[in-house]
Design a protein around this motif. Sequence first.
Motif, PDB file in Angstrom:
ATOM      1  N   THR A 143       1.452  -1.151  -0.058  1.00  0.00           N
ATOM      2  CA  THR A 143      -0.053   0.192  -0.240  1.00  0.00           C
ATOM      3  C   THR A 143       0.646   1.578   0.096  1.00  0.00           C
ATOM      4  O   THR A 143       0.682   2.484  -0.677  1.00  0.00           O
ATOM      5  N   LYS A 306      -1.716   6.337   3.675  1.00  0.00           N
ATOM      6  CA  LYS A 306      -0.735   4.834   3.297  1.00  0.00           C
ATOM      7  C   LYS A 306      -1.644   4.142   4.813  1.00  0.00           C
ATOM      8  O   LYS A 306      -0.727   3.300   5.123  1.00  0.00           O
ATOM      9  N   SER A 309      -4.620   3.312   5.721  1.00  0.00           N
ATOM     10  CA  SER A 309      -5.289   1.916   4.980  1.00  0.00           C
ATOM     11  C   SER A 309      -4.791   0.854   6.370  1.00  0.00           C
ATOM     12  O   SER A 309      -5.617   0.012   6.324  1.00  0.00           O
ATOM     13  N   GLU A 314      -8.365  -1.661   2.693  1.00  0.00           N
ATOM     14  CA  GLU A 314      -8.231  -0.714   1.449  1.00  0.00           C
ATOM     15  C   GLU A 314      -9.470  -0.428   1.286  1.00  0.00           C
ATOM     16  O   GLU A 314     -10.061   0.475   0.508  1.00  0.00           O
ATOM     17  N   MET A 418      -6.334   2.953  -3.922  1.00  0.00           N
ATOM     18  CA  MET A 418      -6.970   1.675  -3.002  1.00  0.00           C
ATOM     19  C   MET A 418      -6.938   0.878  -4.691  1.00  0.00           C
ATOM     20  O   MET A 418      -7.020  -0.400  -4.281  1.00  0.00           O
ATOM     21  N   THR A 421      -3.763  -0.804  -5.385  1.00  0.00           N
ATOM     22  CA  THR A 421      -3.118  -1.907  -4.310  1.00  0.00           C
ATOM     23  C   THR A 421      -4.542  -2.507  -3.934  1.00  0.00           C
ATOM     24  O   THR A 421      -3.076  -4.619  -3.902  1.00  0.00           O
ATOM     25  N   LYS A 425      -3.359  -6.634  -4.711  1.00  0.00           N
ATOM     26  CA  LYS A 425      -3.684  -8.069  -3.547  1.00  0.00           C
ATOM     27  C   LYS A 425      -4.392  -9.226  -4.200  1.00  0.00           C
ATOM     28  O   LYS A 425      -4.576 -10.418  -4.054  1.00  0.00           O
TER      29      LYS A 425
END
Length: 460
Positions: A143, A306, A309, A314, A418, A421, A425
């Motif tokens: 993130t 950062k 989160s 997120e 977001m 990120t 993931k």
Amino acid sequence: DVVETEEHYKSRWRSIWIMYLTMFLSSVGFSIVIMSLWPYLQKVDPTADASFLGWIIASYSIGQMVASPLFGVWSNYRPRREPLVVSTAISVAANCLYAYVHVPHSHNKYYMLTARALVGFGAGNVAVVRSYIAGATSLTERTSAMANTSACQAVGFILGPVFQTCFTLIGEEGVTWKLVNLQLNMYTAPVLFGALLGVINIILIFAIFREHRVDDMGRQCKSINFEGEESGVLDQDAEGNVDHVAVVAINFLFFVILFVFAVFETIATPLTMDMYSWTRKEAVFYNGIILSVVGIESVIVFMVVKTLSKKTGERAILHGGLLIVLVGFFILLPWGKKLPNIQWQEVKNNSIPRTTSIEMLMPFWSLQGMQLPSNHTVEPVGCPVTQSWCLNTPMIYLAQYISSDILIGLGYPVCNVMSYTLYSKILGPKPQGVYMGWLTASGSGARILGPVFVSQIYTH
């Protein structure tokens, strides 16, 4: 389990910082000439009109949309240094072409279109950059790294026009190097500076950048991108584990987020000219200040998100960002009763009494706040009568506009970071070049369609 050594850690983060620089230079390549495109186009090819300028601006995003998936596929199966160097070299060559578009005797506007499209094509390497950062960071690092990447991109968009402003000191004529037929002026100096930065970037990629890949826990693992290793094939089982519904959903969300910002960015100047009777110069100046402040706000948000989160996750922050953007546009709706000032330069017959011509067009109650220029040599300001909605739609107050700017400037960077990120993931530790390419392409498509949509709809 292979524990990461200190040397590997330092090398990995040096490579990530090179990727930050690449992202920064990519956005500078877009914004460094954005203010001077129109006067330069008029100078090199007087046959070009404002609609062709729109195509030149859009050509950057078109080039990026085409290139992103291609570079993404390339980076999945070969060392990432290859697409990074090739894409940067294309941008350098395209900037040099832009500096020479005045040389041909005809069709200069098409050479400029080609140059900007190739700069955009080179900027397709952002898919490689984000793919590398996703693979070279653990879940806890990702993130923060994605936020830093987006912050570098935002700073590039902010500093590009600043560089351009500095180069205006050279002047429109500048100096000419006759040996190579090069004109160094306020239009060509920025792109040549961009080309120089690109060459430096290529040198740093060769000298410092190394392939690294870690798993979600941060442990070092092998990658098909390493030089000297067999190229191999992707793990088909791992590929099948991708949640494709989630992938499509994030691509759609990212398109919406960039579409919203492209609409907002496009509509800012005409909206303020119509609502507040600003001249062209005032609109460019005031909106330039506003967008610079919004850009600084975005960088601060990238830094804050950062930390935030880690506490909320997120998904919750993405929801919050979308809600803030929605509120920003809700505030932008015309709530009051006061109508915008009307510009009447379209009324050609000056012998008609002013009250008679007005009464024919609009009811008495809406005359308040009307502005009729008496001197036709002065630039007409206000909402043009050709836009029929100007006669019955309440104006948007300046406080509304600035509040909306602040909220959209807050929500957009949150959604941007977001999205990347969550996307990385969802994909997991596998090579993400292709998927990041599609995500970048969806954003480029939004930046193409957004301005086209709003420019067609706004007048009506």
